[in-house]
Scaffold this active site. Structure first.
Site, PDB file in Angstrom:
ATOM      1  N   PRO A  83       0.776  -1.237   0.000  1.00  0.00           N
ATOM      2  CG  PRO A  83       0.106  -0.913   2.196  1.00  0.00           C
ATOM      3  CD  PRO A  83       0.796  -1.897   1.306  1.00  0.00           C
ATOM      4  CG  ASP A 106      -0.749   1.022 -11.721  1.00  0.00           C
ATOM      5  OD1 ASP A 106      -1.117   1.463 -12.813  1.00  0.00           O
ATOM      6  OD2 ASP A 106      -0.902  -0.159 -11.368  1.00  0.00           O
ATOM      7  CE  LYS A 150       3.648  12.965 -15.752  1.00  0.00           C
ATOM      8  NZ  LYS A 150       4.492  13.187 -14.607  1.00  0.00           N
ATOM      9  N   GLY A 194      -0.890  -2.215  -3.703  1.00  0.00           N
ATOM     10  CA  GLY A 194      -1.651  -3.181  -2.914  1.00  0.00           C
ATOM     11  C   GLY A 194      -1.468  -4.586  -3.425  1.00  0.00           C
ATOM     12  CG  ASP A 195      -3.470  -8.950  -3.951  1.00  0.00           C
ATOM     13  OD1 ASP A 195      -2.638  -9.755  -3.499  1.00  0.00           O
ATOM     14  OD2 ASP A 195      -4.279  -9.230  -4.865  1.00  0.00           O
ATOM     15  CG  MET A 202     -11.077   2.774  -6.174  1.00  0.00           C
ATOM     16  SD  MET A 202     -11.167   1.810  -7.703  1.00  0.00           S
ATOM     17  CE  MET A 202     -11.656   0.222  -7.107  1.00  0.00           C
TER      18      MET A 202
END
Ligand code: SAH
Length: 504
Positions: free
Chosen positions: A12, A35, A57, A89-90, A172
């Site tokens: 995380p 990411d 990006k 994360g996962d 989210m």
């Protein structure tokens, strides 16, 4: 040779939460597609020559679509490369890792999944919230909040979720928090049920709000807490008040601290500050440049064994002295046991020890005057003294020694130059909670980087924390208020002053 793609969960955000296997494949990869969220702190583990692709990006282009990412993975795998797809994360928890796996399988590319620590559990844990607890929650459900509860087309049945008695973890969900809370309350969850949001969980920027289902949105808005965050709804959220383990261990949590020392020396201070919870802005304002060899340095190296007293006033000085000796094929054996070696403080003594020399004398106060005090009672008349130091050092020590009849050779081994600074970093530094100064040169050079407006903001904004009286005096002369000064003039002393200032 066939390539391989590793779909790796980065965890995380806290770099310590990467798995051992994830670290192993990341350090060996020749291409890394990542990411931004959750992976920032890990990219430094990559091989320097590894291809790095930020899929969020692209230079001059919009972010890559999932199809483009899949294609990029397949292409590199088929080309025989060792690829890591690094995901926050996962990889299989709302990470679209499964789509990548399917694409790789369809293309016949060998791949492997390396699960990661998901934010769904770890962000709450870092805020003191266990997702289960024997007395209050026997299950937890992880759900995406991305779908609009007001629309009929959604797949998430909020009314059904409201009826499950356990903990609800929403990823989210910040954008639709209002609608989610309304839907849950309408379906029977009590408005007063504890609820929390944890933003930037496990990172130095972590912030959290604990409220109730009805008030969470308003309280998050009030403090500007938004995405990315994990929302936890259920009785367990109230445990944060009792299990706030991270705040207790982290007196600098939520504070941004600027480190101005030279890049080569900043990492230890940075790591210590981060361990205490600070977000660190590294703005090196000085850099150390060795002074090119000349007759003075030649003489010093040739005659190092002839001095009665060898004085080092900084860790850099100690390193530079032995670097110069090494260039001439010499080492600690060039010094004689009868010589008295003086180190200004523990960091200098530590560097000397690393070069094989134990300091005979470390003064009580780690300033030049402390050295003179420590030499009180010693006969200095006619003594041959080497003071090896920075070019811009204050004259007080050498004057003091000469005043007592010593024959002083003062040799400048390095100089501190102004480091160029990225304007974005300077801006970040001016908005920080505290700025640390480890020497007068860090004060002077930071000021040199700032324009009139910047100086005014530095004087009015962050807390100024200094390593000792000389550095403080330089800061005050420049119009700054020194809010805290280290009692012991060392980096640990500076950190202690910073922590005490933050607490007060
Ligand atoms: N695969 C990821 C989730 C990706 S979806 C995982 O297992 O953690 C992205 C969402 O995850 C964000 O919108 C946020 O809700 C959550 N998230 C990821 N990292 C986070 C973090 N450090 N702190 C809080 N929320 C985080």
């Amino acid at each position: 040779m066939s390539g391989i793609v590793h779909l790796v969960g980065a965890g995380p955000g806290d770099p310590g939460l990467l798995t051992v296997k994830g670290r192993e494949v990341l350090t060996r990869a020749d291409a890394v597609l990542y990411d931004r969220l959750g992976t920032e702190a890990l990219m430094g583990l990559c091989r320097p020559d590894a291809e790095r692709v930020d899929v969020g990006k692209q230079p001059g282009r919009a972010k890559m679509t999932q199809d483009q990412i899949n294609a990029a993975l397949v292409e590199r795998g088929l080309a025989g490369r060792r690829v890591v797809r690094l995901k926050g994360g996962d990889p299989f928890v709302f990470g679209r890792g499964s789509e990548e796996a399917e694409a790789l399988a369809a293309a016949g590319v060998r791949y492997e999944v390396v699960p990661g620590v998901t934010s769904a559990i770890s962000a709450p844990a870092y805020a003191g919230i266990p997702v289960t607890h024997r007395a209050v929650a026997t299950s937890f459900t992880v759900v995406t909040g991305h779908e609009d509860p007001a629309k009929g087309s959604e797949q998430t049945d909020w009314a059904a979720l409201a009826r499950v008695p356990g903990t609800l973890v929403v990823l989210m969900g910040m954008g639709r928090l209002d609608g989610i809370a309304r839907a849950l309350i309408a379906a029977g969850r009590p408005p007063g049920q504890p609820a929390a949001a944890v933003q930037w969980g496990t990172t130095p920027r972590q912030r959290s709000v604990v409220a109730t289902l009805a008030t969470l949105k308003g309280e998050c808005d009030a403090v500007g807490l938004g995405s990315p965050a994990v929302v936890v709804i259920g009785e367990v959220a109230a445990l944060a008040a009792r299990i706030a383990w991270r705040d207790a261990a982290r007196p600098l949590a939520g504070r941004t601290v600027v480190v101005t020392r030279a890049r080569a020396q900043a990492s230890g201070l940075r790591a210590d500050l981060e361990a205490l919870g600070a977000r660190v802005v590294e703005l090196p304002v000085i850099r150390i440049r060795p002074i090119p060899a000349g007759p003075e340095i030649e003489r010093m190296c040739a005659a190092i064994g002839d001095f009665d007293l060898v004085v080092l006033t900084s860790a850099n000085g100690a390193d530079q002295l032995f670097a110069r000796l090494a260039e001439r094929g010499r080492d600690a054996r060039a010094l004689r046991p009868e010589q008295v070696v003086v180190a200004i403080g523990p960091a200098t003594a530590e560097r000397l020890a690393a070069h094989g020399v134990r300091a005979d004398l470390v003064p009580e106060r780690f300033v030049a005057e402390g050295i003179l005090d420590a030499l009180t009672g010693r006969e200095l008349a006619g003594a041959r003294v080497l003071v090896a130091r920075a070019r811009e050092a204050r004259p007080d020590l050498v004057d003091g020694l000469r005043g007592r009849g010593a024959e002083v050779a003062e040799v400048a081994l390095y100089e501190t130059l102004t480091e160029d600074a990225d304007p974005g970093l300077v801006e970040d530094a001016l908005g920080a909670d505290a700025v640390t100064f480890t020497s007068s040169s860090t004060v002077r050079n930071l000021l040199a980087l700032l324009d009139h407006d910047g100086r005014a903001r530095l004087a009015a904004g962050p807390r100024i924390v200094s390593i000792g009286p000389i550095t403080s005096a330089t800061a005050r002369e420049a119009g700054l208020t020194v809010h805290a000064e280290a009692a012991e003039h060392t980096v640990p002393g500076l950190i202690a002053a910073l922590v005490a200032d933050a607490a007060g």
